[in-house]
Design an enzyme around this catalytic site. Sequence first.
Site, PDB file in Angstrom:
ATOM      1  N   LYS A 116       8.352  12.506   2.917  1.00  0.00           N
ATOM      2  CA  LYS A 116       7.337  13.232   3.685  1.00  0.00           C
ATOM      3  C   LYS A 116       7.892  14.530   4.259  1.00  0.00           C
ATOM      4  CE  LYS A 116       4.311   9.373   4.989  1.00  0.00           C
ATOM      5  NZ  LYS A 116       4.909   8.313   4.190  1.00  0.00           N
ATOM      6  N   GLU A 200       4.915  13.253  14.488  1.00  0.00           N
ATOM      7  CA  GLU A 200       3.758  14.141  14.478  1.00  0.00           C
ATOM      8  C   GLU A 200       2.818  13.839  15.638  1.00  0.00           C
ATOM      9  OE1 GLU A 200       3.155  15.052   9.725  1.00  0.00           O
ATOM     10  OE2 GLU A 200       1.942  13.483  10.652  1.00  0.00           O
ATOM     11  N   HIS A 235      -3.105   0.277   9.253  1.00  0.00           N
ATOM     12  CA  HIS A 235      -2.842   1.453   8.421  1.00  0.00           C
ATOM     13  C   HIS A 235      -3.002   1.165   6.929  1.00  0.00           C
ATOM     14  CE1 HIS A 235      -1.461   3.515  11.985  1.00  0.00           C
ATOM     15  NE2 HIS A 235      -0.597   2.557  12.220  1.00  0.00           N
ATOM     16  N   ARG A 292       0.824   9.180  -8.194  1.00  0.00           N
ATOM     17  CA  ARG A 292       0.444   8.061  -9.069  1.00  0.00           C
ATOM     18  C   ARG A 292      -1.062   7.888  -9.015  1.00  0.00           C
ATOM     19  NH1 ARG A 292      -0.875   4.523  -5.055  1.00  0.00           N
ATOM     20  NH2 ARG A 292       0.416   4.549  -3.179  1.00  0.00           N
TER      21      ARG A 292
END
Length: 664
Positions: A116, A200, A235, A292
Site C-alpha cells: 500500500k 491514515e 472490513h 487480480r
Amino acid sequence: MFEKILIANRGEIACRIIRTAKQLGIATVAVYSDADANSQHVKQADEAIYIGESPASQSYLQMDRIIQAALDTGAQAIHPGYGFLSENDQFALACEKNNIVFIGPPVAAILAMGLKATSKALMEKAGVPLTPGYHGTNQDADFLKQQADGIGYPVLIKASAGGGGKGMRLVERGADFLGALSSCKNEAKSSFGNDEVLVERYVMNPRHIEVQVFGDSHGNYVHLFERDCSVQRRHQKVLEEAPAPQMAEAKLEVMRQAAIDAARAVNYVGAGTVEFIVEQDGTSYFMEMNTRLQVEHPVTEMITGQDLVEWQLRVAFGEPLPKLQHELHIHGHAIEARVYAEEPEKGYLPAIGKISYLHYPEQNQNVRVDSGIVDGDEITTYYDPMIAKLIVWGKNREAALVQMHHALGHFHVEGLGNNIAFLDRIIRCDSFKHARLDTNLIQREDEFLFKNIQKANAQLIISAAFTALLSLFKQNITANNPVWQAESLWRLNISNSYPIKFKLDDENILVNFSPVEHGFIAEYQGQNYQVSGTLIDQNSIHIEIDGKKDKLAFSQNETALTLFSNAQNFKFAYIRPDFNTDDSDSNDHNLKAPMPGVITKVLVSANDHVKKDDVLLTLEAMKIEYSIRAPQDGIIAAAYFQVGDQVKAGDELVEFQVLAEDVA
C-alpha cells in the site's frame, strides 16, 4: 488462443474459470489437496493433479508443485483465480521463467501495487487523490504515533501488504494507538509475512467503491464502471452492487478516470480493480489496487454483458481488448450476496461440517449462482467458508432487490449455520433499500438485523408438524385417500388422533391431528385449524391451513425436520427420551473451543488471577482470530493447550474457577 490452461485455485472460482474455458474450447487442469479430492472443480476439469495436504500452505501455496503440474500436463498458461497466489510476484516470475503465461498483470505491476505504501506513492505521482495520512516506510512505533497525533483521531492503521480486511485497526484515542499498532503488526506478520503499516485519517461514514479496469499489451485501457461494496462486516464485503447507486455521474467519472490513470501508471495488463474510500458527498480517495479478478466480478458482468474471464484469457494470449470504452454501456442493476457457512447472530462464527441438504434457486438470465459446493459437501477449517455467490439482475435497483429477496427465499442450506436469513434482512432494511450506504450500515441497522428476527408462528409450526405426519405415512393423505388406507395405523375402537412432538429453540411443541372428511383438524395451544395437503417430493409440500394455500420447502433426517420460509429456516428437533440426565460432572466455568482451529496465543497459566473480559488465549480459524475471554473475575486452574496446538470444537481450553465472592 490457449489450448490448455492450469487453474491454480479451488472452489467456485476454479469452477467459474472452467466454465468459460469450456466455452472457448480450452482444456483445463485442476489442482487439488486432500480435502478437495472429490470437489466440483476436480470433477469439472479435464485433468486434475494432486499437489499436497489439506492446509493451503502445503498445497495451494506450493508454487513449485503447481508449476511442475503445469509443465507435466503441457498447460500453456496458469490462471491464479483470486486469493492464494493470485497477487504473488514470485509466482508470476516463476511462471515467466518456465515459459508459462501468467494470466494476470506483469510482475512489475504486482510489485508496484502489492504494498500500500509503495502504490500510494506512485498514485500521488500520477495525480490520483489519496486519503490524508502517512504512507512512508519509517516503522518506528513512536514515530508512527506522532504521525497519527498530527493527522488527528480517529485514524486507521493498515497493513501495507494487507487485504481482505486483515491487518486493520481503528484507533479513536491517542492512548490506544501503541497497543493497536502492536496488534495490527502481529496480524499483518502472521497473515502476509510483512508487518509494515501505514496510518491514515479515518473517513467517517465512508462508502467503499471500486472500479473495474482492464489493460492490454497494446496500450489500451478501459474501465467497466464501478461496484459499491460498502456493506461489510469486519472490513469484509457482504453485498456488492453495480452500478453505485445515489452517486452523481460527475463524481463517478472522476473515479473511473482515476482508475484508468492508476492502471496506466504501472503499465497494467489484464483485469484489475482500483478501490476508493468515498465521502458521502462523493469525494473519493485511492485506497488500493487489487491486481487480480475480484470475488464480486459477476455484478460487472451482469450489467455490461461481458465475460471478464474471457477478457483475461484473450488479453493474456496477446489479443487487444475485446471492446473499447465507447462500446461499453451499463444495462440495469446487479447485486451479489455472499452466502457463507457462518452464524451472524453469534459474532459471524464460522460453521464447520457437512451440508446435509442444499438447494439453489433456479438460474436464468436474471439469477446466477457461482459455487463449487454441492449437496453432501463439507465445509472445513482449511479454506474460506463461502458456500456460493448469489447474483441477481433487474432493469433497475428496485427490480434487482425484488429478485434478490425471491432468490434468497429459494436458497436452502441444512446441516450447518449460514447467513441466508441475515442477507435477506440486510436487503430489506431501510438503509439498504434506500441506498443510504456506508461501511457502518450493519452496525447502524443492528436493531433490525439482530433483534427482530422472525419467530415461528402457529402456521409454520403446524406446517412442520403436518409435514412430519405426511412423511410418517409416506403417502399423500387426501379425502379420497384417508389415513387408514395410507398406513396401517388405524385401529378399531382406538382414538384416531396423531400427536406430533417437536422441540424448537428449547421449547416443547405438541400438535394433535384428527382426521376429518377433507383432511385433518390440527389442535395447537388450544386452537383448532383445518389442514390438508400433499407431499410433492421428498423436499417440498403443498399445504392448506384454514383456506390459505402454500408451497413450502423442507429437509429432514432422523433427528429433525427443517422448514424453509422467507429466507429463514426453522429446525424442529424430534423429541426422543433422554436417559442420560446426570450432569453432576459438568463445569459451566470451563471454557471450550467454539470451533476447530489453531491456538495462536496463550496469555495465562495455572494459578493466574484474571478479571472479567481479560483475553486468556486466542484461536485462529477460517483466517479469523478469535479471543477467548474470562466470563468473570476468577482464577485459572489449568490451561490445556500451547501455541500451535490444533483443537476441535468443544475441546476444553482452560479450567476456570470463579472467585468465591462471585459465586456467593
